[in-house]
Design a protein around this motif. Sequence first.
Motif, PDB file in Angstrom:
ATOM      1  N   THR A 196     -25.139  51.035 -65.606  1.00  0.00           N
ATOM      2  CA  THR A 196     -26.495  51.117 -65.025  1.00  0.00           C
ATOM      3  C   THR A 196     -26.605  50.615 -63.585  1.00  0.00           C
ATOM      4  O   THR A 196     -27.574  50.937 -62.901  1.00  0.00           O
ATOM      5  N   GLY A 197     -25.654  49.795 -63.158  1.00  0.00           N
ATOM      6  CA  GLY A 197     -25.767  49.182 -61.830  1.00  0.00           C
ATOM      7  C   GLY A 197     -26.556  47.890 -61.841  1.00  0.00           C
ATOM      8  O   GLY A 197     -26.729  47.240 -60.804  1.00  0.00           O
ATOM      9  N   THR A 198     -27.057  47.498 -63.003  1.00  0.00           N
ATOM     10  CA  THR A 198     -27.801  46.233 -63.125  1.00  0.00           C
ATOM     11  C   THR A 198     -26.973  45.221 -63.914  1.00  0.00           C
ATOM     12  O   THR A 198     -26.490  45.526 -65.006  1.00  0.00           O
ATOM     13  N   TYR A 199     -26.810  44.037 -63.323  1.00  0.00           N
ATOM     14  CA  TYR A 199     -26.150  42.936 -64.034  1.00  0.00           C
ATOM     15  C   TYR A 199     -27.259  42.044 -64.579  1.00  0.00           C
ATOM     16  O   TYR A 199     -28.064  41.507 -63.816  1.00  0.00           O
ATOM     17  N   ASP A 200     -27.316  41.890 -65.891  1.00  0.00           N
ATOM     18  CA  ASP A 200     -28.407  41.145 -66.530  1.00  0.00           C
ATOM     19  C   ASP A 200     -27.837  40.230 -67.608  1.00  0.00           C
ATOM     20  O   ASP A 200     -27.383  40.688 -68.657  1.00  0.00           O
ATOM     21  N   LYS A 201     -27.864  38.942 -67.324  1.00  0.00           N
ATOM     22  CA  LYS A 201     -27.319  37.968 -68.289  1.00  0.00           C
ATOM     23  C   LYS A 201     -28.356  37.545 -69.326  1.00  0.00           C
ATOM     24  O   LYS A 201     -28.036  36.782 -70.245  1.00  0.00           O
ATOM     25  N   ARG A 202     -29.581  38.052 -69.202  1.00  0.00           N
ATOM     26  CA  ARG A 202     -30.670  37.628 -70.102  1.00  0.00           C
ATOM     27  C   ARG A 202     -30.581  38.422 -71.399  1.00  0.00           C
ATOM     28  O   ARG A 202     -31.221  39.451 -71.567  1.00  0.00           O
ATOM     29  N   ARG A 203     -29.775  37.949 -72.312  1.00  0.00           N
ATOM     30  CA  ARG A 203     -29.537  38.658 -73.573  1.00  0.00           C
ATOM     31  C   ARG A 203     -28.999  37.665 -74.598  1.00  0.00           C
ATOM     32  O   ARG A 203     -28.594  36.556 -74.254  1.00  0.00           O
ATOM     33  N   GLU A 204     -28.962  38.099 -75.821  1.00  0.00           N
ATOM     34  CA  GLU A 204     -28.406  37.259 -76.888  1.00  0.00           C
ATOM     35  C   GLU A 204     -26.917  37.028 -76.639  1.00  0.00           C
ATOM     36  O   GLU A 204     -26.183  37.945 -76.267  1.00  0.00           O
ATOM     37  N   PHE A 205     -26.487  35.801 -76.833  1.00  0.00           N
ATOM     38  CA  PHE A 205     -25.058  35.474 -76.728  1.00  0.00           C
ATOM     39  C   PHE A 205     -24.460  35.600 -78.130  1.00  0.00           C
ATOM     40  O   PHE A 205     -24.909  34.950 -79.068  1.00  0.00           O
ATOM     41  N   ILE A 206     -23.445  36.473 -78.254  1.00  0.00           N
ATOM     42  CA  ILE A 206     -22.882  36.769 -79.581  1.00  0.00           C
ATOM     43  C   ILE A 206     -21.497  36.141 -79.713  1.00  0.00           C
ATOM     44  O   ILE A 206     -20.632  36.349 -78.855  1.00  0.00           O
ATOM     45  N   LEU A 207     -21.297  35.375 -80.773  1.00  0.00           N
ATOM     46  CA  LEU A 207     -19.968  34.823 -81.060  1.00  0.00           C
ATOM     47  C   LEU A 207     -19.179  35.889 -81.807  1.00  0.00           C
ATOM     48  O   LEU A 207     -19.600  36.368 -82.861  1.00  0.00           O
ATOM     49  N   THR A 208     -18.027  36.267 -81.259  1.00  0.00           N
ATOM     50  CA  THR A 208     -17.242  37.353 -81.840  1.00  0.00           C
ATOM     51  C   THR A 208     -15.838  36.858 -82.210  1.00  0.00           C
ATOM     52  O   THR A 208     -15.482  35.712 -81.973  1.00  0.00           O
ATOM     53  N   SER A 209     -15.036  37.777 -82.729  1.00  0.00           N
ATOM     54  CA  SER A 209     -13.646  37.439 -83.071  1.00  0.00           C
ATOM     55  C   SER A 209     -12.741  37.496 -81.833  1.00  0.00           C
ATOM     56  O   SER A 209     -11.547  37.239 -81.930  1.00  0.00           O
ATOM     57  N   SER A 210     -13.303  37.839 -80.678  1.00  0.00           N
ATOM     58  CA  SER A 210     -12.560  37.827 -79.407  1.00  0.00           C
ATOM     59  C   SER A 210     -13.230  36.827 -78.466  1.00  0.00           C
ATOM     60  O   SER A 210     -13.852  37.209 -77.475  1.00  0.00           O
ATOM     61  N   SER A 241     -17.958  45.308 -52.126  1.00  0.00           N
ATOM     62  CA  SER A 241     -18.798  46.515 -52.142  1.00  0.00           C
ATOM     63  C   SER A 241     -19.942  46.447 -51.133  1.00  0.00           C
ATOM     64  O   SER A 241     -20.560  47.468 -50.826  1.00  0.00           O
ATOM     65  N   THR A 242     -20.242  45.238 -50.611  1.00  0.00           N
ATOM     66  CA  THR A 242     -21.264  45.112 -49.555  1.00  0.00           C
ATOM     67  C   THR A 242     -20.645  45.282 -48.173  1.00  0.00           C
ATOM     68  O   THR A 242     -21.321  45.102 -47.160  1.00  0.00           O
ATOM     69  N   GLY A 243     -19.339  45.604 -48.129  1.00  0.00           N
ATOM     70  CA  GLY A 243     -18.648  45.656 -46.843  1.00  0.00           C
ATOM     71  C   GLY A 243     -18.307  44.272 -46.344  1.00  0.00           C
ATOM     72  O   GLY A 243     -18.270  44.018 -45.141  1.00  0.00           O
ATOM     73  N   CYS A 244     -18.065  43.347 -47.305  1.00  0.00           N
ATOM     74  CA  CYS A 244     -17.730  41.944 -46.988  1.00  0.00           C
ATOM     75  C   CYS A 244     -18.861  41.256 -46.224  1.00  0.00           C
ATOM     76  O   CYS A 244     -18.629  40.484 -45.283  1.00  0.00           O
ATOM     77  N   ILE A 279     -27.459  46.521 -58.001  1.00  0.00           N
ATOM     78  CA  ILE A 279     -26.754  46.881 -56.779  1.00  0.00           C
ATOM     79  C   ILE A 279     -27.235  48.238 -56.263  1.00  0.00           C
ATOM     80  O   ILE A 279     -27.907  48.983 -56.971  1.00  0.00           O
ATOM     81  N   THR A 280     -26.892  48.551 -55.022  1.00  0.00           N
ATOM     82  CA  THR A 280     -27.337  49.785 -54.387  1.00  0.00           C
ATOM     83  C   THR A 280     -26.480  50.971 -54.843  1.00  0.00           C
ATOM     84  O   THR A 280     -25.354  50.789 -55.324  1.00  0.00           O
ATOM     85  N   PRO A 281     -26.972  52.203 -54.676  1.00  0.00           N
ATOM     86  CA  PRO A 281     -26.149  53.378 -55.002  1.00  0.00           C
ATOM     87  C   PRO A 281     -24.825  53.397 -54.238  1.00  0.00           C
ATOM     88  O   PRO A 281     -23.800  53.804 -54.790  1.00  0.00           O
ATOM     89  N   ALA A 282     -24.833  52.961 -52.985  1.00  0.00           N
ATOM     90  CA  ALA A 282     -23.589  52.932 -52.198  1.00  0.00           C
ATOM     91  C   ALA A 282     -22.580  51.949 -52.791  1.00  0.00           C
ATOM     92  O   ALA A 282     -21.371  52.229 -52.819  1.00  0.00           O
ATOM     93  N   MET A 283     -23.068  50.836 -53.287  1.00  0.00           N
ATOM     94  CA  MET A 283     -22.187  49.853 -53.926  1.00  0.00           C
ATOM     95  C   MET A 283     -21.619  50.405 -55.223  1.00  0.00           C
ATOM     96  O   MET A 283     -20.444  50.216 -55.535  1.00  0.00           O
ATOM     97  N   ARG A 284     -22.444  51.127 -55.970  1.00  0.00           N
ATOM     98  CA  ARG A 284     -21.954  51.746 -57.213  1.00  0.00           C
ATOM     99  C   ARG A 284     -20.869  52.770 -56.915  1.00  0.00           C
ATOM    100  O   ARG A 284     -19.876  52.864 -57.634  1.00  0.00           O
ATOM    101  N   GLU A 285     -21.060  53.520 -55.852  1.00  0.00           N
ATOM    102  CA  GLU A 285     -20.071  54.518 -55.450  1.00  0.00           C
ATOM    103  C   GLU A 285     -18.762  53.830 -55.076  1.00  0.00           C
ATOM    104  O   GLU A 285     -17.677  54.313 -55.399  1.00  0.00           O
ATOM    105  N   PHE A 286     -18.863  52.670 -54.404  1.00  0.00           N
ATOM    106  CA  PHE A 286     -17.684  51.895 -54.022  1.00  0.00           C
ATOM    107  C   PHE A 286     -16.874  51.498 -55.253  1.00  0.00           C
ATOM    108  O   PHE A 286     -15.652  51.401 -55.208  1.00  0.00           O
ATOM    109  N   MET A 287     -17.568  51.290 -56.377  1.00  0.00           N
ATOM    110  CA  MET A 287     -16.926  50.835 -57.616  1.00  0.00           C
ATOM    111  C   MET A 287     -16.524  51.981 -58.543  1.00  0.00           C
ATOM    112  O   MET A 287     -16.272  51.768 -59.729  1.00  0.00           O
TER     113      MET A 287
END
Length: 497
Positions: free
Chosen positions: A304-318, A336-339, A359-367
């Motif tokens: 999606t291009g969005t980094y969102d840490k606001r979510r349930e934290f799940i304990l997994t087998s990894s 990706s911002t051109g340093c 992030i911006t569309p240009a940054m997503r393209e960089f990735m």
Amino acid sequence: MRLTYQSTRGGESGVTASMAILQGLAKDGGLFMPVEIPKLDVSFETLSGLTYQETAYEVMKLFFADFTEEELKSCISKAYDSKFDTGEIAPLAKVDGAYYLELYHGSTIAFKDMALSILPHLMTVSAKKNKADKEIVILTATSGDTGKAAMAGFADVPGTRIIVFYPKDGVSRIQELQMRTQKGDNTSVVAIRGNFDDAQTGVKRLFGNQALKEELVSKGFQLSSANSINIGRLVPQVVYYVYAYARLLANQELEQGEEINVVVPTGNFGNILAAYFAKKMGLPIKTLVCASNENKVLYDFFTTGTYDKRREFILTSSPSMDILISSNLERLIYLSTGCDGAANAAFMQELAEKGSYTITPAMREFMSDFTGGFATQKENAAAIKNIFDRAGYLIDTHTGVAAAVYKHYRASTGDTAKTVIVSTASPYKFSGSVMEAIAGSEELVGRDEFQIVDDLSRFTGTAIPAAVEEIRSAPVLHNLECDVEKMEETVKNLLGI
């Protein structure tokens, strides 16, 4: 001109490699990045005839420009020695149509050994080069493997102390015992009442506390880090990607210049970032597949291009991937911002204050070299079982995530490029989850951790690693626990301040 380092947040530049290693984190809270990613200056034909140690020198000399040849080769020879149970250091196994890069043959049976075997040597040389007269205090948060590997690496290294924080209920029993039985007069480990992100955020807060730093300096201490935020930890990880490609060439599994895909089970983003560095150095990598578990913050970011840490934290087998704040992603954001340090700092501030950024569309393209995938607990277990049933090859729960994601990626894209799957830990480090995956949960009933280890060995016909055998009867030496808000007080107490 010698390669220097700068902060991803713009506050420091012109920093030597040795000083960047010594500091760990930049003074402005940013991560150190080389002003450019250097190109490999030897041919793949030459690399295909080199040992792991020789390959390490050819990669590291380009990043650690203020180390002499003698200093760097000494660090490499001390790190990659008989503590690894295979002469290749990082062997490749061809299994079920993919190549598994086994990074768990070191003394703590996880991929962190690959970098943390050399970091103490890099750091002590860096201290001498910079005439550092303070005792170096390594402060680290771990999601399971970094802690043990760092403690093993720094144990009884003169002029250093190491304090590791880990989430009390967020690591496997084997991981916990490996840390709590660690010898060394300069080692300490503390269980945090919280998750890995709490521990990591707490450690970052300590690094950003100038009053604490000044107090420590006045008492003869200097803080540094062994997490993958330290460039001295990240660069050694680049080596095994270069080595893997060269091995495939040597074994005539690849044509000269043929592109490969790389699938990496990912939490803090350091391991896959190292693969990206290798690509930028000239390695023919086509797609970097970022494999997540149900804590799929990176999958969502690449989708999606969005980094969102606001979510349930799940304990997994990894558990080493149970992370919502992937610290090393900051380095990719910065690139990706051109340093642009100010632009990157704004994203990081937004993450700290709002819990997300886009992030911006240009940054997503960089990735666009990256793609994300994730596996559920059920898919992970199925991948472990299927690979064992089909090929007799046993993988751990993190490699299982990567295998499941690769299967889905290949089916959904039709991409048939040869693929390296990064195998990050011994299955014996997560024996309960692996045994349940291949034999069913009924096999665990009434069995303790070490009975399950023995059952796994009998059931699969594989040998129990020495690192697991040695903690079977080792005394527990570390019993400390603390709340997140007591981390500073705990550090001071451990240092006798």
